[in-house]
Each structure stands twice: as C-alpha cells, then as structure tokens.
Design a protein around this motif. Structure first.
Motif, PDB file in Angstrom:
ATOM      1  N   TYR A  52      12.872   6.830  -2.555  1.00  0.00           N
ATOM      2  CA  TYR A  52      11.990   6.585  -1.662  1.00  0.00           C
ATOM      3  C   TYR A  52      12.512   5.669  -0.534  1.00  0.00           C
ATOM      4  O   TYR A  52      12.504   5.894   0.533  1.00  0.00           O
ATOM      5  N   ALA A  53      13.183   4.518  -1.096  1.00  0.00           N
ATOM      6  CA  ALA A  53      13.792   3.432  -0.094  1.00  0.00           C
ATOM      7  C   ALA A  53      14.986   4.175   0.731  1.00  0.00           C
ATOM      8  O   ALA A  53      15.058   3.912   2.141  1.00  0.00           O
ATOM      9  N   VAL A  54      15.857   4.763  -0.105  1.00  0.00           N
ATOM     10  CA  VAL A  54      17.104   5.470   0.864  1.00  0.00           C
ATOM     11  C   VAL A  54      16.556   6.452   1.763  1.00  0.00           C
ATOM     12  O   VAL A  54      16.953   6.914   2.707  1.00  0.00           O
ATOM     13  N   ASN A  55      15.396   7.141   1.318  1.00  0.00           N
ATOM     14  CA  ASN A  55      15.113   8.190   2.346  1.00  0.00           C
ATOM     15  C   ASN A  55      14.353   7.738   3.668  1.00  0.00           C
ATOM     16  O   ASN A  55      14.417   8.362   4.676  1.00  0.00           O
ATOM     17  N   GLN A  56      14.025   6.326   3.663  1.00  0.00           N
ATOM     18  CA  GLN A  56      13.503   5.771   4.924  1.00  0.00           C
ATOM     19  C   GLN A  56      14.953   5.441   5.757  1.00  0.00           C
ATOM     20  O   GLN A  56      14.619   5.414   6.976  1.00  0.00           O
ATOM     21  N   ILE A  57      15.979   5.277   5.033  1.00  0.00           N
ATOM     22  CA  ILE A  57      17.003   4.630   5.706  1.00  0.00           C
ATOM     23  C   ILE A  57      17.856   6.042   6.434  1.00  0.00           C
ATOM     24  O   ILE A  57      18.244   6.023   7.398  1.00  0.00           O
ATOM     25  N   ILE A  58      17.823   7.004   5.466  1.00  0.00           N
ATOM     26  CA  ILE A  58      18.725   8.401   5.648  1.00  0.00           C
ATOM     27  C   ILE A  58      17.666   9.492   5.494  1.00  0.00           C
ATOM     28  O   ILE A  58      17.544   9.929   4.364  1.00  0.00           O
ATOM     29  N   PRO A  59      16.707   9.971   6.443  1.00  0.00           N
ATOM     30  CA  PRO A  59      16.066  10.615   6.260  1.00  0.00           C
ATOM     31  C   PRO A  59      16.194  11.952   5.610  1.00  0.00           C
ATOM     32  O   PRO A  59      17.370  12.408   6.051  1.00  0.00           O
ATOM     33  N   GLY A  60      15.491  12.528   4.560  1.00  0.00           N
ATOM     34  CA  GLY A  60      16.305  13.705   3.945  1.00  0.00           C
ATOM     35  C   GLY A  60      17.175  13.668   2.899  1.00  0.00           C
ATOM     36  O   GLY A  60      17.749  14.377   2.422  1.00  0.00           O
TER      37      GLY A  60
ATOM     38  N   TRP B  65       0.809  -1.247   0.207  1.00  0.00           N
ATOM     39  CA  TRP B  65      -0.083   0.098   0.099  1.00  0.00           C
ATOM     40  C   TRP B  65       0.783   1.311   0.148  1.00  0.00           C
ATOM     41  O   TRP B  65       0.823   2.121  -0.795  1.00  0.00           O
ATOM     42  N   SER B  66       1.945   1.187   0.775  1.00  0.00           N
ATOM     43  CA  SER B  66       2.748   2.576   0.909  1.00  0.00           C
ATOM     44  C   SER B  66       3.597   2.644  -0.452  1.00  0.00           C
ATOM     45  O   SER B  66       4.180   3.898  -0.615  1.00  0.00           O
ATOM     46  N   GLU B  67       3.543   1.525  -1.338  1.00  0.00           N
ATOM     47  CA  GLU B  67       4.290   1.624  -2.337  1.00  0.00           C
ATOM     48  C   GLU B  67       3.595   2.051  -3.536  1.00  0.00           C
ATOM     49  O   GLU B  67       4.289   2.268  -4.733  1.00  0.00           O
ATOM     50  N   LYS B  68       2.190   2.219  -3.470  1.00  0.00           N
ATOM     51  CA  LYS B  68       1.670   2.202  -4.496  1.00  0.00           C
ATOM     52  C   LYS B  68       1.677   3.768  -5.315  1.00  0.00           C
ATOM     53  O   LYS B  68       2.022   4.672  -4.709  1.00  0.00           O
ATOM     54  N   ASP B  69       1.388   3.945  -6.627  1.00  0.00           N
ATOM     55  CA  ASP B  69       1.285   4.801  -7.402  1.00  0.00           C
ATOM     56  C   ASP B  69       2.611   5.726  -7.376  1.00  0.00           C
ATOM     57  O   ASP B  69       2.638   6.965  -7.562  1.00  0.00           O
ATOM     58  N   ARG B  70       3.905   5.150  -7.165  1.00  0.00           N
ATOM     59  CA  ARG B  70       5.002   5.660  -7.177  1.00  0.00           C
ATOM     60  C   ARG B  70       5.614   5.312  -8.441  1.00  0.00           C
ATOM     61  O   ARG B  70       5.813   4.186  -9.122  1.00  0.00           O
ATOM     62  N   ASP B  71       6.474   6.348  -9.169  1.00  0.00           N
ATOM     63  CA  ASP B  71       7.183   6.108 -10.338  1.00  0.00           C
ATOM     64  C   ASP B  71       8.301   5.126 -10.020  1.00  0.00           C
ATOM     65  O   ASP B  71       9.020   5.464  -9.088  1.00  0.00           O
TER      66      ASP B  71
ATOM     67  N   LEU C 245      16.154  -4.468   0.117  1.00  0.00           N
ATOM     68  CA  LEU C 245      14.962  -5.345   0.741  1.00  0.00           C
ATOM     69  C   LEU C 245      14.462  -5.409   2.236  1.00  0.00           C
ATOM     70  O   LEU C 245      13.695  -5.789   2.707  1.00  0.00           O
ATOM     71  N   LYS C 246      15.283  -4.401   2.793  1.00  0.00           N
ATOM     72  CA  LYS C 246      14.724  -4.105   4.151  1.00  0.00           C
ATOM     73  C   LYS C 246      13.951  -3.044   4.241  1.00  0.00           C
ATOM     74  O   LYS C 246      12.994  -3.046   5.191  1.00  0.00           O
ATOM     75  N   VAL C 247      13.678  -2.286   3.138  1.00  0.00           N
ATOM     76  CA  VAL C 247      12.735  -1.126   3.245  1.00  0.00           C
ATOM     77  C   VAL C 247      11.717  -1.219   2.173  1.00  0.00           C
ATOM     78  O   VAL C 247      10.707  -0.299   2.053  1.00  0.00           O
ATOM     79  N   LEU C 248      12.072  -1.932   1.090  1.00  0.00           N
ATOM     80  CA  LEU C 248      11.212  -2.111  -0.111  1.00  0.00           C
ATOM     81  C   LEU C 248      10.502  -3.743  -0.184  1.00  0.00           C
ATOM     82  O   LEU C 248      11.226  -4.643   0.525  1.00  0.00           O
ATOM     83  N   GLY C 249       9.315  -3.813  -0.409  1.00  0.00           N
ATOM     84  CA  GLY C 249       8.497  -4.977  -0.552  1.00  0.00           C
ATOM     85  C   GLY C 249       9.529  -5.721  -1.722  1.00  0.00           C
ATOM     86  O   GLY C 249       9.816  -4.914  -2.706  1.00  0.00           O
ATOM     87  N   GLN C 250       9.254  -7.062  -1.891  1.00  0.00           N
ATOM     88  CA  GLN C 250       9.679  -7.790  -2.782  1.00  0.00           C
ATOM     89  C   GLN C 250       9.332  -7.447  -4.290  1.00  0.00           C
ATOM     90  O   GLN C 250      10.077  -7.049  -5.230  1.00  0.00           O
ATOM     91  N   GLU C 251       8.097  -7.015  -4.523  1.00  0.00           N
ATOM     92  CA  GLU C 251       7.325  -6.484  -5.799  1.00  0.00           C
ATOM     93  C   GLU C 251       7.882  -5.090  -6.321  1.00  0.00           C
ATOM     94  O   GLU C 251       8.237  -4.723  -7.233  1.00  0.00           O
ATOM     95  N   ALA C 252       7.929  -4.191  -5.137  1.00  0.00           N
ATOM     96  CA  ALA C 252       8.299  -2.899  -5.649  1.00  0.00           C
ATOM     97  C   ALA C 252       9.887  -2.891  -5.889  1.00  0.00           C
ATOM     98  O   ALA C 252      10.298  -2.329  -6.793  1.00  0.00           O
ATOM     99  N   PHE C 253      10.705  -3.949  -5.362  1.00  0.00           N
ATOM    100  CA  PHE C 253      11.988  -4.143  -5.868  1.00  0.00           C
ATOM    101  C   PHE C 253      12.038  -4.599  -6.954  1.00  0.00           C
ATOM    102  O   PHE C 253      12.948  -3.933  -7.854  1.00  0.00           O
TER     103      PHE C 253
END
Lengths: 530, 544
Positions: free
Chosen positions: B150-158, B137-143, B191-199
């Motif tokens: 998006y993934a890296v910003n979760q690991i290093i905000p900003g 759900w959180s990954e929907k509609d992202r280019d 794979l720590k921050v993205l689902g397998q499908e988004a990856f």
C-alpha cells in the motif's frame, strides 16, 4: 616545538578530563613532578588536541537571531547529586547556572498514536500500554526502580554507595549480576508492555541495548536518590572546559591544537629515567614526556597505533574494550515563534515513539535576560535520540552531495552566516523530516518553517559515540581504578567519562581524572568536592 | 614447481555458490565454454579445480540437523526454503536434482499474533477494531502484510501490477521528493507515506526487524514485494536444505574436482605462473597453523563481505589503496540473524489451535514456526509425539537480547538435555545437533516467552535445543543488505570481477538481488560463469 624540551606531563585530549587534570596538576603541583623542575618554576605540562577546538563532547553554539540563547550540541546538564561537577561549576569557576527543566506536567507524550499530557501518564486507563495489575500504579519514571526493588527489596532506599556494593555482589538466578544484560534482567520482572512503556516514554533506547546490568541500574537510579534537580550552565556547558583551559594557561601550561597522536614509544631520558616519545601526525620530531595522560574515550584510544607503549599489552586492550561507544544524535531547530506555546507548553521535555524520540523546548530569545523582548525567535532541541533511531537519521545524512539546510532570512538575524553554527549545518532532507515529525507529534495543523538548524552525531571519529556503556561481564569497579594506570611500570594514564561510574556525564570525566590524580600523582582531594 | 601443480581454478568457500561454480565449470564449462574447452584440451580433457573450505563441512549458511528423538525431521539452522518464483534454485532442486520437497507453510489464519500485550489470530489482524495499533483512517482494516505494498503504491502508482522486469526498471528511474530511490533509506521512505502506527504494525506483525534497518529502498522494495499478489508457493527440501550443496559437492568430485577442508585463506595476489601467464598466488593456513602457497589461473571468492574483509587487505585486489574494490565491497552490510530450535515431548501449542506455519510477537523471540511432529512424518513411529519448534528467528536489535544470554560454549551453563523416551541414550550422541548446543539461560528465557506468547500458564519443559547465530565468524551476518546510495544493478555485475587486471571473481548471496536466499548465491554465480568463463545458461533451467 623544540624537540629538546622534555615535558613533565603530556596530556592528550582537550576535553573536560584532560584540561581538568592539567589545571589541577599546575594548581597543586605534586612533589613527584616538582623534583625534576628548577625551584620556583611550575612543572612543564602541555595539552595536545587533535581538533581546532576545546571541549570535546561539550559543544555550545549560539544560533542565528538568538544572541542570548546557547544550544548544547553535546552534554547539556548536570545533576545536583553530582558533587564534583557541581562544586567545580558553582564554587570554583563560579559560572552562572539555571534550573534545567525536564518533566513538566503539561508536556506531551505522543505514544502509539495517542497524545497525552505527562500528568495523564499516571492514569493507567489512559495509557496505551497493557500493564500488569501491580504495574498500573507505578509512575512510568519509576518502573525501573520498581523492577530492581523486586529483585533487591529496599534497593531504592539505599545510599548510592550501598547500591553500588549491593549490586557488585548480587547474584540473580545463579549468575552474577554484572554478567547479565540490563534488558534481559528487566524482562524477567516487568511485563513486555511495561518494558516498552519505560523505553518509549523514557526517550532513550539504551535500555534495549542490553549493557551491563550493574552499571545500567546505577546509571538509572544512583544519581536520582533524594531530591534531585538538573542544572544547565547559562553561557554554555563548553564554558567549563574553556574556563579550565584559561586557568591552566595562566598557571604556565601550554595548549597545542591540531596535534593528532599517532604513536607512543618507550624511551630512556637523559637522566636515565623512563619516558615516552610521542609522535604526532605530520610532525617529524617526537615530543618527550615523563608522564602521558590519555584523556579520551575508547574509540579515540583505538585510533592510536595499537603497538604504542602503554597500550599494547593484552590486559590493557581488554580493559579498553570493557566499554562500548554508543551513538546519540542531537539536532536544534530555530523557529520565528515558540509555536508550542499554543499547546500550553513552555519548557522541558516531550517524548514520542517516532524516530525523533524526545524534544526539549529550549528557549525563546525575547525571554532571556538582556535580550530584545520583541524578538520571538525560539529554539527547540528537536531530536535527541540514540541507538537504532540514529540509523533513521543516518539515512538522511550520509550523502555528502545532499544540499544543506541554509539559514533563512529572519528579521532578528542580521547575519545569516555564523561560522560556529554553520559548522554543524544539517542536510535539508533531515530538517524537513524532523519538522514533519514534530508537527505530527504535537498534532498542530500549522507550524512555521524553521529558519535555522544545526546537528551533531557523536558516533563519528574520533569520538565513536556520544557515551560509552559498560559491556556485560566487565567489573567496572575493578576496571575504573585499573585503567587509570593500565601498566603499573609505565607512566601512561587514562581518564575520561568512558571508564567511569557516570558515563556520559561530566561528573564521570572529573571522577576518573580525580582518581588518577590522587592515586598516581599524590594530589589530595579538593576541598570543594564534598 | 611444474605447471601441472597450478590449479586452473581455486574456489574459496564451500557454500552453495562455491560448490555450484565448481560443478558447473567441470561439467558444462568443459563441454560448452570455448576457453575452458581449449584449456582442458591441453591436459587430456580435464581441469584442475579445487574448493578450499575453512571449516570441516560443506554448506556454508545452509545447515540441516536432525534433532534427538525425531529421526524423520530435519531442522534448518540456516536457510530453510525457496519459492516457486526463484527460477534457478527451483529448477536445480526440482528438475536437476529431483529432491523430495514439501510445502513450507507460513501464514495460517489461526496462528497467533501476540503484540502489545494482546493475543490475536492472524486472521484478525485486518480488523482495526481489534488490533492494538492506532492506525490512520486511510490505513484501517488492511492486512499488515499488505501495508508495505500500500505504501509503495503511493510512491510508485501501480507498482504491484508491474512485471518483475518492469519493476526493476522503474525502481532505477523513480525519483521521490527530488532523490532517486536508491538514495533513500527504506525506513525513511516508508515513514513518508505510512503513519508511525501502521509502520509499527507492519514491522511487528512481519516477525522481522528488517524494515527498521534503514537499507537501500530500491532493493528493499523488490525484496519485500517481488512476490506480492502472485501465486507463490514456498518449498523446503525434505532431507534438509543442506542436501543441495552436498549433492553439488558430490557431483563436483565425481567430475574430477577436489575439496580440501580446514584451509583458511589468508591472503592472495596476482603472480606470474611458471608458464609465463598471469595467475594468482594464494596463502592458506590450516588448523595446525601450517602455511601453504597455492598457484591458480583463476580465483573465485565464494564468500560474503565479512569473510572477504577477514583476509589480509593486501595484494592488487584487496589493497586498502584500491578504492574501487573497497567501494564495491562496502555496498552491502551484514545483518545478524539468529535461530533456535527447541524439542518438546509433545506439541503443546496445539492446545490453542495452532499446528503449522508462523506465529509472531513483539517480544524478543519475534517469530516461531511450528516445525513438525515426529509421529506424523512418513515412515515414523506413530506413537512418537515428540515435536520441534523453531522457537525464535530474529534479526537486528533483538539479537543483542539473546547475546546477553549466551555464555562461553565451554562453560557448563549449557542446556543439559532431559530424558526423553524416544531418545535412546545408548544410540548416537547426535554430534551435529550437539555442535550447536544452546546456553541454559537462553533456553529458559525462550521457553518463558513462548508460554506468554501462547497465553498458556503451562508447557512441558523442552528436552533439547540447538541454535546458531550467523553473526559469528567467519560469516559476520546471516544475510547481507544493500546500503543506501549504491546502485545494486551496477555493483552486481561489477563485483563479479572487481579488479579488471586480476583473474579474481566474487560470487555469493551478499552481492545479489536475492540477498539471504540460495537464489541470490546461484544468480551471482551464473553472472560470473557467463561473463568471465563464457558458460551458457544451464540446460535444466525451466521458466517457472
């Protein structure tokens, strides 16, 4: 060892093929060897092993807290159609075996973010792959057979022998089949989606590694004709090489551990006949032998000095290079309960496109014969993967300073330190990631933490891969007999599953050893081999 | 041997970093670096610098060829573009060389993403109801091109708001789950921050397998995101990217440098020169097998890891016992990449509304670029509809698919060019193009996959094809990527002189922080020239 001693046969490598060859030669000494032996004495045959253990790529370990469960970090099963290993295990060694469950209809296929029971894979409307019209009615496990049958109508109804002969002479698209890559061929007859589906649901990546189309077709189809069953050896597959070594020693053979062969040199023996001087690492005097059997895969052969007698000819080198070692990775996790039972799953295999690729519900201690029924500890072959996915796990294991996952307290594990198990301890980060993927795959919110873990990556030296596959362009049917004695005028022989028709199976190790024994030592086919 | 026969600098490798270093040393070096000026003063203001190249061409992994029947088009079998953020190459091409360039289109909204058996336009990829990926759900509609950010910003905000310099610092210091980033494989981390499908979506829609190469996360993050969200322009050199090293080689020779072809370095070691100072002795073998020894005061190895490892591992630098040097050399891994260009009598892909830039697929061809139509080039014959496609550009595991369709180049199974009305059979036989002829089976299979990817039952047969697999000797790979556990920021300066006791230097794309780009070759050459020869920054460098 007394340097004056002359061996009739030196065998290098205490895996299945080496010990099998040693045992067979002592049990049924060929006249070729006994002519030089004093009457009544067995020929002098000795096995040299580099490591401190017997078994090669068969490696069975007992997990902490589950004394009646044996985990197979290496080879784990045989097929009912594999006559040599079956005869040896069941008729000769008389070992206890059990059915080895694989595809159970209730098990999971977690593919493309969708969870399906294996029985649902037969419904093309549920499968998350866009299949072509005729592919929709083909069970996923038959898609390869469906593809090959398009190229060779009626192929799957042939006998294994006919299959082999047909493929050896088959020309596809103007090019002999053995010169083609299996991936290249499959994409000509399957849609990209059917191909992806086969790879993902099959659990293995080796199909996309484009090895020799003849041998990959046979590996996928020949052993699976008719009613096929899988079997495991109850005390561990390792008990096969252990039993062979016991019999070998009883018949007068000798076994030397910690002997790493560095180099072989041609020498003239006292009786003016031709022999080989074997130089072992860290040992001053060589060992002399009339015959040398190298019972090892490609990478191990390449770790021997390439100028060695028997290995230095360009033709021998090209025979050795006709296969390629391929990485496989196995990891077992031990849990305090078989948490997968809540999903209605008991045994066999589940698959996924996550990097763990496939898991096997290995066993529950309390359900084993003779075990404490209150012991609910359960083991999972949590990942069994190959090819590119091995690189995923490599990223979590390369750093030697990474803390290891230490066995945790468990009510049934009196001793949390089992040396055999701890030899294969896994990095903590790898266990965490695997546990996370298992949870995602099964779609359950809570899973108890694993209390023990062990893993093995067979790409390390001296193995260079868990299995070997035939390269494109190699005629395996010519290499297999040729490499058992690569130079006709030298008493050097090669055997093992690497150069066989059953690569990655014990059957392949026995098949090539048997060929070598029958053709170069004059042994006759054993009665139990039919 | 007289001291005049000692080279001041021997450069091995006629790729960009080699000829660039030679030119810089002979011009700015003599003019502005004290030690070089002093050395030159003793010999009438000159330095003896020779570039030794094993092959018979300048350019290394830049290789531009003109396809038959399309005299106004250059196909790039190697490196093909640079960005406006790449200061060195941008300034060199634009300011110093003033070469004609053109925009290099990549992502066009109408282009195709054929993934999982479904045809989509690139602009539809951010519509989760259309894409065949079961993302969270959180990954929907992202280019998909933003998923890595998006993934890296979760690991290093900003992270993506940081300047390039800030980002480099943060990457060195960030610890994720108890491990510094350079100890993480990029695949493991994502794979720590993205689902397998988004990856899978990010990987398959990118056209590259690089995300699956589990390489050093501290380098993979800037490699993927340095230009993220910035106004970055891609450029190509109109006469071919190869023009850059050719121009550098010309300037190098004009400044008194010499280039010798067909010279394969075998081994080298430090030695005492006739004048008593320390230098290097180099052993070469030429195409006829003749060996020659050359003495030099300095040696620059302008080559990637695999080329260096082909040399005899002897001498004070490369001896196997020199663990420090081998540790540094082992810091990167060569990655195979593969390109094939196919020529068609007309741009049949325009039938489905695509004209330029990149289309992607999860089939083994992975990505195609609509390269150009002859009749639309300035100065070309308007009636010439010939068109060329960079039909596949792929890396990693997919290279093995195409390897299965390669045959011995001597075999007659090579693709035979078809008659084309704009190719004069009496004219030049296109020797450069023909050097890179493709096997017939490969051309046929790519053509088949192209039709599937474009959803077209019919496409005209290609009339010619050329390909290059950069895993071939002596390169070992098209690009190099940093291995996990290495601190690239320490290896990069260290490897420019890997053994302190020897005047031997290494430069090139392989050990840079712009791997696979000309910028990487130039930036490591600059570090080497400044640290070990005392050169100041080039005066044509502008802040882009």
């Amino acid at each position: 060892m007394d340097s004056q001693v002359l061996l009739d046969v030196a065998i290098i490598g205490a895996g299945v093929s080496g010990l099998y060859a040693g045992w067979r030669l002592l049990q049924d000494p060929p006249s070729k060897l006994s002519s030089s032996t004093p009457k009544g004495l067995p020929p002098n045959i000795q096995v040299f092993e580099m490591s401190q253990r017997i078994g090669g790529r068969l490696l069975s370990v007992v997990p902490p807290g589950m004394p009646h469960v044996v985990c197979e970090l290496g080879g784990m099963r045989y097929i009912s159609t594999q006559t040599l290993v079956r005869g040896l295990v069941e008729d000769v060694l008389k070992l206890n075996t059990h059915p080895f469950p694989v595809a159970e209809s209730n098990n999971l296929a977690y593919l493309r973010g969708k969870r399906l029971r294996l029985q649902e894979l037969s419904d093309p409307n549920k499968v998350p792959y866009v299949l072509d019209y005729p592919e929709r009615d083909v069970p996923v496990s038959s898609l390869i057979s469906y593809a090959i049958n398009q190229l060779i109508p009626g192929f799957s109804s042939l006998t294994p022998y006919q299959m082999r002969k047909t493929l050896q002479n088959f020309v596809f698209d103007g090019k002999p089949f053995y010169k083609q890559g299996f991936w290249n061929v499959l994409l000509r007859v399957l849609s990209d989606e059917a191909f992806s589906y086969t790879r993902d649901a099959g659990g293995y990546e080796s199909v996309v590694h484009n090895f020799n189309a003849v041998d990959m077709t046979l590996l996928n189809l020949a052993d699976f004709t008719g009613d096929v069953t899988f079997h495991g050896v109850t005390d561990g597959f390792e008990s096969v090489p252990l039993a062979l070594s016991e019999r070998f020693l009883q018949l007068g053979g000798q076994l030397h551990m910690g002997h790493r062969l560095q180099c072989m040199k041609a020498t003239t023996l006292e009786d003016q006949s031709q022999g080989v001087a074997l130089h072992f690492e860290g040992r001053e005097s060589p060992v002399y032998a009339r015959h040398v059997i190298l019972a090892m895969p490609r990478r191990s052969l390449e770790l021997i000095d390439p100028s060695s007698v028997g290995l230095s000819l360009p033709r021998t080198k090209s025979l050795i290079q006709s296969v390629q070692g391929f990485p496989f990775f196995k990891m077992f996790l031990c849990y305090p309960t078989p948490w997968w039972n809540t999903l209605g799953i008991q045994q066999g295999q589940s698959v996924t496109d996550l990097p763990l690729r496939q898991c096997y519900y290995w066993g529950v201690e309390g359900q084993q014969w003779g075990a404490d029924p209150k012991n609910t500890n359960a083991a999972l072959l949590a990942s069994y993967d190959d090819g590119n996915n091995v690189d995923f796990w490599a990223g979590l294991q390369e750093d030697p300073t990474e803390p290891r996952f230490l066995t945790r307290n468990n009510p049934h594990a009196q001793d949390t330190s089992l040396p055999d198990w701890d030899n294969y301890s896994a990095p903590a980060g790898m266990v965490d990631e695997l546990h996370r993927q298992l949870q995602a795959m099964h779609g359950v919110r809570y899973v108890p933490e694993p209390y023990a873990a062990a893993y093995m990556d067979w790409a390390i030296d001296p193995y260079g891969g868990a299995v070997n596959f035939w390269q494109r362009g190699a005629k395996s049917w010519e290499v297999i007999p040729a490499i058992t004695k690569p130079a006709s005028d030298l008493p050097v022989y090669i055997c093992g599953s690497a150069y066989s028709n059953h690569q990655g199976w014990v059957e392949g190790a026995l098949e090539t050893a048997e060929y070598m024994l029958e053709h170069h030592f004059g042994l006759s086919k054993p009665s139990w081999a039919d | 041997m007289t001291s005049s026969s000692v080279l001041d600098v021997a450069i091995v490798g006629g790729g960009v970093s080699g000829v660039y270093s030679g030119w810089r040393l002979l011009t700015d070096g003599i003019a502005e670096a004290d030690s070089l000026r002093a050395l030159a003063a003793q010999k009438g203001g000159k330095l003896d610098i020779t570039v030794f190249e094993g092959s018979h061409r300048i350019g290394g992994r830049l290789l531009s060829v003109t396809p038959p029947g399309m005299p106004h088009i250059r196909c790039e079998l190697g490196g093909m573009r640079f960005t406006s953020a790449q200061t060195l190459v941008y300034s060199l091409v634009m300011n110093k060389m003033q070469l004609a360039t053109h925009d290099f289109p990549v992502s066009e909204p109408e282009n195709i993403a054929y993934v999982r058996g479904k045809h989509l336009r690139t602009q539809e990829l951010n519509d989760s109801s259309k894409i065949p990926y079961n993302v969270l759900w959180s990954e929907k509609d992202r280019d998909p091109s933003t998923l890595v950010a998006y993934a890296v910003n979760q690991i290093i905000p900003g992270y993506t708001n940081l300047s390039r310099q800030q980002a480099r610092q943060v990457l060195r210091e960030t610890v994720f789950e108890g491990r510094p980033l350079y100890q993480w494989g990029f695949w493991n981390l994502l794979l720590k921050v993205l689902g397998q499908e988004a990856f899978s979506l990010a990987e398959q829609a990118s056209g590259y397998n690089l995300l699956l190469n589990n390489w050093n996360a501290a380098d993979a993050i800037p490699f993927n995101l340095d230009d993220f969200g910035k106004q970055i322009q891609y450029y190509a050199v109109s006469d071919g990217y190869e023009t850059v090293p050719l121009t550098l080689a010309e300037w190098f020779e004009e400044a008194g440098g010499a280039i010798r072809f067909g010279q394969w370095l075998q081994s080298f070691d430090t030695t005492q020169l006739p004048d008593g100072t320390q230098g290097v002795s180099l052993k070469f073998r030429d195409d006829e097998g003749r060996e020659a020894t050359i003495l030099a005061r300095h040696l620059i190895l302008a080559m990637p890891r695999h080329s260096i490892e082909r040399l005899d591992q002897t001498g004070v630098v490369l001896d196997k016992q020199n663990h420090h040097v081998h540790y540094l050399l082992g810091a990167v891994k060569p990655i195979p990449m593969f390109k094939i260009f196919m020529c068609y009598p007309y741009p049949w892909w325009e039938a489905v509304g695509v004209t330029k830039g990149q289309s992607v697929t999860d089939m083994p061809i992975r990505q195609s670029y609509y390269w150009g139509v002859e009749g639309r080039q300035p100065g070309a014959d308007r009636n010439n509809t010939n068109a060329v496609l960079m039909a596949t550009y792929d890396d990693g595991n997919n290279v093995d698919f195409w390897a299965g369709l390669r045959t011995n180049p001597q075999a007659k199974a090579l693709f035979e060019p078809l008659v084309n009305r704009f190719v004069d059979p009496e004219a030049l036989p296109y020797p450069e193009w023909r050097t890179y002829r493709a096997p017939r089976a490969m051309v046929q299979e790519i053509h088949r996959q192209l039709k599937v990817m474009h959803g077209l039952p019919y496409a005209p047969e290609p009339y010619d094809a050329a390909y290059r697999d950069w895993a071939d000797e002596p390169f070992g790979g098209a690009i190099n990527l940093w291995n996990i556990h290495y601190k690239s920021w320490e290896v990069i300066p260290a490897i420019t002189q890997p053994e302190a006791s020897a005047p031997v230097y290494i430069c090139g794309e392989a050990y840079s922080d712009e791997q696979g780009w000309v910028e990487g070759a130039l930036s490591t050459a600059e570090i080497m020239l400044s640290q070990h020869f005392g050169l100041p920054q080039p005066d044509w460098l502008s802040d882009t």
